[in-house]
Design a protein around this motif. Structure first.
Motif, PDB file in Angstrom:
ATOM      1  N   PRO A 160      19.904  15.597 -11.388  1.00 56.48           N
ATOM      2  CA  PRO A 160      20.350  16.971 -11.153  1.00 56.48           C
ATOM      3  C   PRO A 160      21.032  17.591 -12.378  1.00 56.48           C
ATOM      4  O   PRO A 160      21.325  18.783 -12.380  1.00 56.48           O
ATOM      5  CB  PRO A 160      21.334  16.839  -9.988  1.00 56.48           C
ATOM      6  CG  PRO A 160      21.823  15.443 -10.070  1.00 56.48           C
ATOM      7  CD  PRO A 160      20.684  14.632 -10.633  1.00 56.48           C
ATOM      8  N   LEU A 161      21.280  16.791 -13.411  1.00 60.06           N
ATOM      9  CA  LEU A 161      21.950  17.312 -14.607  1.00 60.06           C
ATOM     10  C   LEU A 161      21.022  18.200 -15.422  1.00 60.06           C
ATOM     11  O   LEU A 161      19.841  17.897 -15.581  1.00 60.06           O
ATOM     12  CB  LEU A 161      22.425  16.158 -15.503  1.00 60.06           C
ATOM     13  CG  LEU A 161      23.515  15.247 -14.969  1.00 60.06           C
ATOM     14  CD1 LEU A 161      23.790  14.128 -15.959  1.00 60.06           C
ATOM     15  CD2 LEU A 161      24.780  16.031 -14.690  1.00 60.06           C
ATOM     16  N   ALA A 162      21.585  19.267 -15.953  1.00 65.61           N
ATOM     17  CA  ALA A 162      20.841  20.097 -16.897  1.00 65.61           C
ATOM     18  C   ALA A 162      20.578  19.252 -18.146  1.00 65.61           C
ATOM     19  O   ALA A 162      21.321  18.313 -18.451  1.00 65.61           O
ATOM     20  CB  ALA A 162      21.659  21.336 -17.260  1.00 65.61           C
ATOM     21  N   THR A 163      19.540  19.579 -18.875  1.00 63.71           N
ATOM     22  CA  THR A 163      19.135  18.790 -20.038  1.00 63.71           C
ATOM     23  C   THR A 163      20.275  18.622 -21.047  1.00 63.71           C
ATOM     24  O   THR A 163      20.514  17.521 -21.542  1.00 63.71           O
ATOM     25  CB  THR A 163      17.908  19.430 -20.724  1.00 63.71           C
ATOM     26  OG1 THR A 163      16.854  19.514 -19.757  1.00 63.71           O
ATOM     27  CG2 THR A 163      17.440  18.597 -21.895  1.00 63.71           C
ATOM     28  N   ASP A 164      20.997  19.687 -21.349  1.00 65.34           N
ATOM     29  CA  ASP A 164      22.106  19.588 -22.302  1.00 65.34           C
ATOM     30  C   ASP A 164      23.211  18.676 -21.779  1.00 65.34           C
ATOM     31  O   ASP A 164      23.782  17.875 -22.537  1.00 65.34           O
ATOM     32  CB  ASP A 164      22.682  20.968 -22.624  1.00 65.34           C
ATOM     33  CG  ASP A 164      21.750  21.814 -23.465  1.00 65.34           C
ATOM     34  OD1 ASP A 164      20.783  21.266 -24.041  1.00 65.34           O
ATOM     35  OD2 ASP A 164      21.987  23.036 -23.553  1.00 65.34           O
ATOM     36  N   ASP A 165      23.525  18.772 -20.490  1.00 65.30           N
ATOM     37  CA  ASP A 165      24.550  17.922 -19.892  1.00 65.30           C
ATOM     38  C   ASP A 165      24.090  16.462 -19.866  1.00 65.30           C
ATOM     39  O   ASP A 165      24.881  15.543 -20.107  1.00 65.30           O
ATOM     40  CB  ASP A 165      24.885  18.390 -18.481  1.00 65.30           C
ATOM     41  CG  ASP A 165      25.585  19.749 -18.474  1.00 65.30           C
ATOM     42  OD1 ASP A 165      26.132  20.159 -19.516  1.00 65.30           O
ATOM     43  OD2 ASP A 165      25.575  20.396 -17.403  1.00 65.30           O
ATOM     44  N   ALA A 196      20.430   5.965 -14.352  1.00 66.81           N
ATOM     45  CA  ALA A 196      20.480   6.859 -13.192  1.00 66.81           C
ATOM     46  C   ALA A 196      20.360   8.326 -13.580  1.00 66.81           C
ATOM     47  O   ALA A 196      19.872   9.137 -12.788  1.00 66.81           O
ATOM     48  CB  ALA A 196      21.776   6.642 -12.405  1.00 66.81           C
ATOM     49  N   ILE A 197      20.787   8.678 -14.793  1.00 66.98           N
ATOM     50  CA  ILE A 197      20.657  10.076 -15.228  1.00 66.98           C
ATOM     51  C   ILE A 197      19.397  10.284 -16.073  1.00 66.98           C
ATOM     52  O   ILE A 197      19.223  11.331 -16.692  1.00 66.98           O
ATOM     53  CB  ILE A 197      21.912  10.586 -15.980  1.00 66.98           C
ATOM     54  CG1 ILE A 197      22.137   9.837 -17.288  1.00 66.98           C
ATOM     55  CG2 ILE A 197      23.129  10.524 -15.065  1.00 66.98           C
ATOM     56  CD1 ILE A 197      23.132  10.509 -18.214  1.00 66.98           C
ATOM     57  N   GLY A 198      18.533   9.279 -16.085  1.00 68.85           N
ATOM     58  CA  GLY A 198      17.229   9.453 -16.706  1.00 68.85           C
ATOM     59  C   GLY A 198      17.125   9.073 -18.169  1.00 68.85           C
ATOM     60  O   GLY A 198      16.134   9.396 -18.826  1.00 68.85           O
ATOM     61  N   ARG A 199      18.087   8.361 -18.686  1.00 66.51           N
ATOM     62  CA  ARG A 199      18.034   7.927 -20.086  1.00 66.51           C
ATOM     63  C   ARG A 199      18.075   6.407 -20.148  1.00 66.51           C
ATOM     64  O   ARG A 199      18.975   5.782 -19.578  1.00 66.51           O
ATOM     65  CB  ARG A 199      19.198   8.490 -20.892  1.00 66.51           C
ATOM     66  CG  ARG A 199      19.199   9.999 -21.005  1.00 66.51           C
ATOM     67  CD  ARG A 199      18.056  10.504 -21.899  1.00 66.51           C
ATOM     68  NE  ARG A 199      18.031  11.950 -21.964  1.00 66.51           N
ATOM     69  CZ  ARG A 199      18.595  12.671 -22.922  1.00 66.51           C
ATOM     70  NH1 ARG A 199      19.233  12.085 -23.901  1.00 66.51           N
ATOM     71  NH2 ARG A 199      18.509  13.983 -22.889  1.00 66.51           N
ATOM     72  N   THR A 202      32.654  14.548 -21.899  1.00 64.20           N
ATOM     73  CA  THR A 202      31.898  14.602 -20.643  1.00 64.20           C
ATOM     74  C   THR A 202      32.595  15.390 -19.543  1.00 64.20           C
ATOM     75  O   THR A 202      32.074  15.494 -18.429  1.00 64.20           O
ATOM     76  CB  THR A 202      31.610  13.175 -20.129  1.00 64.20           C
ATOM     77  OG1 THR A 202      32.843  12.466 -19.990  1.00 64.20           O
ATOM     78  CG2 THR A 202      30.671  12.422 -21.065  1.00 64.20           C
ATOM     79  N   SER A 203      33.728  15.989 -19.856  1.00 63.21           N
ATOM     80  CA  SER A 203      34.531  16.649 -18.817  1.00 63.21           C
ATOM     81  C   SER A 203      33.765  17.728 -18.054  1.00 63.21           C
ATOM     82  O   SER A 203      33.906  17.843 -16.841  1.00 63.21           O
ATOM     83  CB  SER A 203      35.816  17.220 -19.398  1.00 63.21           C
ATOM     84  OG  SER A 203      35.530  18.249 -20.315  1.00 63.21           O
ATOM     85  N   THR A 204      32.979  18.520 -18.723  1.00 62.55           N
ATOM     86  CA  THR A 204      32.207  19.546 -18.011  1.00 62.55           C
ATOM     87  C   THR A 204      30.737  19.160 -17.874  1.00 62.55           C
ATOM     88  O   THR A 204      30.073  19.616 -16.962  1.00 62.55           O
ATOM     89  CB  THR A 204      32.313  20.917 -18.712  1.00 62.55           C
ATOM     90  OG1 THR A 204      31.878  20.794 -20.053  1.00 62.55           O
ATOM     91  CG2 THR A 204      33.729  21.445 -18.678  1.00 62.55           C
ATOM     92  N   ALA A 205      30.255  18.306 -18.766  1.00 54.11           N
ATOM     93  CA  ALA A 205      28.834  17.934 -18.734  1.00 54.11           C
ATOM     94  C   ALA A 205      28.485  17.085 -17.518  1.00 54.11           C
ATOM     95  O   ALA A 205      27.457  17.320 -16.873  1.00 54.11           O
ATOM     96  CB  ALA A 205      28.459  17.185 -20.012  1.00 54.11           C
ATOM     97  N   ASP A 206      29.329  16.108 -17.205  1.00 58.05           N
ATOM     98  CA  ASP A 206      29.022  15.217 -16.092  1.00 58.05           C
ATOM     99  C   ASP A 206      30.286  14.519 -15.596  1.00 58.05           C
ATOM    100  O   ASP A 206      30.667  13.464 -16.114  1.00 58.05           O
ATOM    101  CB  ASP A 206      27.976  14.174 -16.509  1.00 58.05           C
ATOM    102  CG  ASP A 206      27.566  13.268 -15.369  1.00 58.05           C
ATOM    103  OD1 ASP A 206      27.814  13.618 -14.189  1.00 58.05           O
ATOM    104  OD2 ASP A 206      27.000  12.193 -15.643  1.00 58.05           O
ATOM    105  N   PRO A 207      30.937  15.088 -14.593  1.00 60.62           N
ATOM    106  CA  PRO A 207      32.175  14.491 -14.064  1.00 60.62           C
ATOM    107  C   PRO A 207      31.983  13.074 -13.518  1.00 60.62           C
ATOM    108  O   PRO A 207      32.936  12.290 -13.528  1.00 60.62           O
ATOM    109  CB  PRO A 207      32.596  15.453 -12.954  1.00 60.62           C
ATOM    110  CG  PRO A 207      31.916  16.745 -13.270  1.00 60.62           C
ATOM    111  CD  PRO A 207      30.631  16.375 -13.960  1.00 60.62           C
TER     112      PRO A 207
END
Length: 156
Positions: free
Chosen positions: A6-11, A72-75, A125-130
């Protein structure tokens, strides 16, 4: 293969970079802790021997969590020896037997470097992925606890 997230590519990129850097640093820490565990000598041998084993175990456990979060985040995580050598921010230990006071100093310094790097990753990572940030916060807290324990042995 693609793992959807569900994360945006930049995040996703920010989180993956923080996870990968943390992974290589932790794998390096676990290897250094084991090396020191095997080669420490001196009056504090027993306590350091046990403490270094705990640190190696903690590092490996968290490395696994970080690698699985990355997946889990696709990397795809990269814990290969060459990657660790090329990207870890920790210093190598000297070869041979290492005096207990030197082990304390070397490991305390390595952990201080790692904690500083981890705190930056927490911030990144504070705003990119809590979710990733929470994992990094928990890890940093454990590293700071281990850092305190190493320092307490020589701070009297």
């Amino acid at each position: 293969m693609t793992i959807n997230t569900p994360l945006a590519t930049d995040d996703q990129t920010v989180a993956a970079q923080a996870l990968q850097g943390s992974l290589t640093d932790l794998l390096d820490l676990s290897l250094n802790a084991k090396q020191a565990h095997w080669t420490v000598v001196g009056p504090l041998f027993r306590s350091l021997h046990q403490e270094l084993d705990e640190l190696a175990s903690l590092s490996r456990d968290f490395a696994d969590r970080l690698a699985e979060r990355s997946a889990a985040i696709g990397r795809a995580p990269d814990g290969r020896p060459g990657t660790i050598t090329a990207t870890s921010g920790l210093s190598a230990l000297p070869a041979g037997w290492i005096k207990d006071s030197d082990v304390r100093g070397l490991m305390t310094t390595s952990m201080a470097v790692l904690i500083s790097r981890m705190r930056q990753r927490v911030e990144d990572t504070s705003t990119a992925d809590p979710v990733t940030q929470d994992l990094l916060i928990n890890l940093t807290g454990e590293l700071e606890r281990q850092h305190w324990m190493l320092q307490a042995q020589s701070s009297y």
